[in-house]
Design a protein around this motif. Sequence first.
Motif, PDB file in Angstrom:
ATOM      1  N   LEU A 107       0.830  -1.195   0.000  1.00  0.00           N
ATOM      2  CA  LEU A 107       0.000   0.000   0.000  1.00  0.00           C
ATOM      3  C   LEU A 107       0.869   1.252   0.000  1.00  0.00           C
ATOM      4  N   VAL A 108       0.563   2.172  -0.885  1.00  0.00           N
ATOM      5  CA  VAL A 108       1.206   3.484  -0.890  1.00  0.00           C
ATOM      6  C   VAL A 108       0.169   4.572  -0.674  1.00  0.00           C
ATOM      7  N   HIS A 109      -0.988   4.438  -1.329  1.00  0.00           N
ATOM      8  CA  HIS A 109      -2.088   5.378  -1.152  1.00  0.00           C
ATOM      9  C   HIS A 109      -3.309   4.657  -0.592  1.00  0.00           C
ATOM     10  N   HIS A 110      -4.032   5.355   0.299  1.00  0.00           N
ATOM     11  CA  HIS A 110      -5.261   4.800   0.855  1.00  0.00           C
ATOM     12  C   HIS A 110      -6.168   5.956   1.253  1.00  0.00           C
ATOM     13  N   PRO A 111      -7.492   5.824   1.059  1.00  0.00           N
ATOM     14  CA  PRO A 111      -8.414   6.922   1.400  1.00  0.00           C
ATOM     15  C   PRO A 111      -8.311   7.395   2.847  1.00  0.00           C
ATOM     16  N   PHE A 113      -5.647   7.855   4.414  1.00  0.00           N
ATOM     17  CA  PHE A 113      -4.435   8.674   4.559  1.00  0.00           C
ATOM     18  C   PHE A 113      -4.338   9.606   3.352  1.00  0.00           C
ATOM     19  N   ILE A 114      -5.254  10.549   3.278  1.00  0.00           N
ATOM     20  CA  ILE A 114      -5.352  11.419   2.107  1.00  0.00           C
ATOM     21  C   ILE A 114      -4.118  12.299   1.960  1.00  0.00           C
ATOM     22  N   SER A 115      -3.598  12.807   3.071  1.00  0.00           N
ATOM     23  CA  SER A 115      -2.540  13.811   3.005  1.00  0.00           C
ATOM     24  C   SER A 115      -1.130  13.235   2.990  1.00  0.00           C
ATOM     25  N   ARG A 116      -0.972  11.916   3.057  1.00  0.00           N
ATOM     26  CA  ARG A 116       0.366  11.350   3.086  1.00  0.00           C
ATOM     27  C   ARG A 116       0.389   9.957   2.487  1.00  0.00           C
ATOM     28  N   ASN A 117       1.584   9.556   2.070  1.00  0.00           N
ATOM     29  CA  ASN A 117       1.771   8.210   1.542  1.00  0.00           C
ATOM     30  C   ASN A 117       2.031   7.229   2.680  1.00  0.00           C
ATOM     31  N   LEU A 118       1.665   5.967   2.443  1.00  0.00           N
ATOM     32  CA  LEU A 118       2.103   4.900   3.327  1.00  0.00           C
ATOM     33  C   LEU A 118       3.525   4.537   2.888  1.00  0.00           C
ATOM     34  N   PRO A 119       4.490   4.559   3.791  1.00  0.00           N
ATOM     35  CA  PRO A 119       5.890   4.468   3.382  1.00  0.00           C
ATOM     36  C   PRO A 119       6.334   3.083   2.929  1.00  0.00           C
ATOM     37  N   VAL A 120       7.235   3.075   1.959  1.00  0.00           N
ATOM     38  CA  VAL A 120       7.998   1.888   1.580  1.00  0.00           C
ATOM     39  C   VAL A 120       9.444   2.234   1.907  1.00  0.00           C
ATOM     40  N   GLN A 121      10.003   1.615   2.931  1.00  0.00           N
ATOM     41  CA  GLN A 121      11.304   2.025   3.451  1.00  0.00           C
ATOM     42  C   GLN A 121      12.428   1.172   2.883  1.00  0.00           C
ATOM     43  N   SER A 122      13.467   1.852   2.405  1.00  0.00           N
ATOM     44  CA  SER A 122      14.581   1.174   1.745  1.00  0.00           C
ATOM     45  C   SER A 122      15.887   1.845   2.137  1.00  0.00           C
ATOM     46  N   LEU A 131      15.047  -3.409   0.458  1.00  0.00           N
ATOM     47  CA  LEU A 131      13.718  -3.026   0.922  1.00  0.00           C
ATOM     48  C   LEU A 131      13.512  -3.639   2.301  1.00  0.00           C
ATOM     49  N   LEU A 132      13.130  -2.800   3.269  1.00  0.00           N
ATOM     50  CA  LEU A 132      13.077  -3.258   4.652  1.00  0.00           C
ATOM     51  C   LEU A 132      11.684  -3.290   5.259  1.00  0.00           C
ATOM     52  N   ALA A 133      10.859  -2.302   4.938  1.00  0.00           N
ATOM     53  CA  ALA A 133       9.567  -2.208   5.629  1.00  0.00           C
ATOM     54  C   ALA A 133       8.537  -1.553   4.725  1.00  0.00           C
ATOM     55  N   ALA A 134       7.302  -2.016   4.860  1.00  0.00           N
ATOM     56  CA  ALA A 134       6.192  -1.470   4.075  1.00  0.00           C
ATOM     57  C   ALA A 134       4.887  -1.986   4.669  1.00  0.00           C
ATOM     58  N   THR A 135       3.773  -1.552   4.084  1.00  0.00           N
ATOM     59  CA  THR A 135       2.447  -1.945   4.561  1.00  0.00           C
ATOM     60  C   THR A 135       1.734  -2.777   3.503  1.00  0.00           C
ATOM     61  N   ALA A 136       1.224  -3.928   3.905  1.00  0.00           N
ATOM     62  CA  ALA A 136       0.461  -4.797   3.004  1.00  0.00           C
ATOM     63  C   ALA A 136      -0.974  -4.285   2.892  1.00  0.00           C
ATOM     64  N   PRO A 137      -1.734  -4.754   1.892  1.00  0.00           N
ATOM     65  CA  PRO A 137      -3.111  -4.284   1.718  1.00  0.00           C
ATOM     66  C   PRO A 137      -4.005  -4.487   2.934  1.00  0.00           C
ATOM     67  N   ASN A 138      -3.700  -5.465   3.783  1.00  0.00           N
ATOM     68  CA  ASN A 138      -4.514  -5.689   4.984  1.00  0.00           C
ATOM     69  C   ASN A 138      -3.956  -4.951   6.208  1.00  0.00           C
ATOM     70  N   PHE A 139      -3.095  -3.949   5.949  1.00  0.00           N
ATOM     71  CA  PHE A 139      -2.539  -3.087   6.996  1.00  0.00           C
ATOM     72  C   PHE A 139      -1.682  -3.828   8.013  1.00  0.00           C
ATOM     73  N   VAL A 140      -0.965  -4.837   7.574  1.00  0.00           N
ATOM     74  CA  VAL A 140       0.045  -5.483   8.398  1.00  0.00           C
ATOM     75  C   VAL A 140       1.391  -5.263   7.703  1.00  0.00           C
ATOM     76  N   PRO A 141       2.516  -5.534   8.384  1.00  0.00           N
ATOM     77  CA  PRO A 141       3.811  -5.377   7.716  1.00  0.00           C
ATOM     78  C   PRO A 141       3.888  -6.164   6.414  1.00  0.00           C
ATOM     79  N   GLY A 142       4.373  -5.509   5.377  1.00  0.00           N
ATOM     80  CA  GLY A 142       4.370  -6.110   4.045  1.00  0.00           C
ATOM     81  C   GLY A 142       5.594  -6.945   3.718  1.00  0.00           C
ATOM     82  N   LEU A 143       6.641  -6.889   4.556  1.00  0.00           N
ATOM     83  CA  LEU A 143       7.872  -7.625   4.282  1.00  0.00           C
ATOM     84  C   LEU A 143       8.308  -8.398   5.521  1.00  0.00           C
TER      85      LEU A 143
END
Length: 368
Positions: A107-111, A113-122, A131-143
């Motif tokens: 996830l990078v964009h979600h309704p 969080f209109i004013s900010r991106n969901l981070p993908v940390q590298s 790539l170390l950390a991110a958010t999956a579509p179900n709002f749990v850690p993606g990696l």
Amino acid sequence: MGTKSLNPRKRLKLLPYSDHRHHQQPLIPGLPEHVAELCLSRVPPSLLYSVCRSWRRLIYSPLFPPLPSLYTLFFSSSDDEIRLLNFDPISSTWESIPPPPNPLRLLVHHPSFISRNLPVQSISVSGYLVLLAATAPNFVPGLSHPLVFSPESRSWSIGPPMETPRRWCAAGVLGLAVYVASGIGSNFSSDVAKSLEKWDLEEEGEEMDDSKWKKMRQLKDGRFSRDAIDAVGWRRKLCIVNVAKQGTLYDVDNDIWEEMPEGMVAGWRGPVAAMDEEVLYAVDESKGVLTRYIQENDNWEAIMEKKSLRGARQMAAARGRLCVICGDGEILIIDVAASPPKFWAVESPPELEPLAVHVLPRLSRPDI
């Protein structure tokens, strides 16, 4: 995950350039190939590139001195996917890098969080992008594992599993060690919010399975757990500042946390990067001013002001240059080794939003 589990410290066995020539014309008629290679390696690659194909092949061979190249993580609005592209400084073109075998559904964009991106940390370490950390579509850690890209082999591998996969954390590098601090796992935990883990590439075994993350001294509280933070490696310390402008330093040699000097925190007004882990540069995202930290005076001196730096999102430093993602999505390159600093812009490809920039060795190009 389908990716290879490789030790990222191991290098591929490289064949001499001449072994890949496939009976092409000599590099320099009348000279042995190894002598010609040495001669041409002293010529600026921008000149070699336009002369002939054999010289162009040499530039991208393992024997040519490695060239720094810009790698950028993009978000594609057309298919909601994360993409990694390389900007070749010689040909001035973007090249898409094949994704990991399993597509990244993050996830990078979600309704909500209109004013900010969901981070993908590298981060980048020892010539690799991780790539170390991110958010999956179900709002749990993606990696669950770090994903490691090698420009040399043009391939992905996986790092050791993190004890607690997380998102909204502080991530950074010092030397050959990767650090992840604080953040949130599948649910908030005070233990995770105060934790610090280290992955030392110098301590790797023969197989990736031999490696692991090591727990280090905890933070005293969880105030850094709800921000995606670049932990900047500087003079054997990790510098961490959250959105609320609360800062701390981690002394990696003594495994202790320290208070950050007031002047350092006061000038931390946007993205910050360290050149060779020695000199801190910051962009004041509201004023568009580039500054440099002076430790002796505990203050920041202004270097230049540029309107396009307003709203700057992220920055990388290497080889005397800063690469800044500006508010409008443009990538600005600043040569701070020049006096006065020189700068030029690199346009992002259409429909791609830059998330992070890194400077790594140029891609190998066996197809040229």
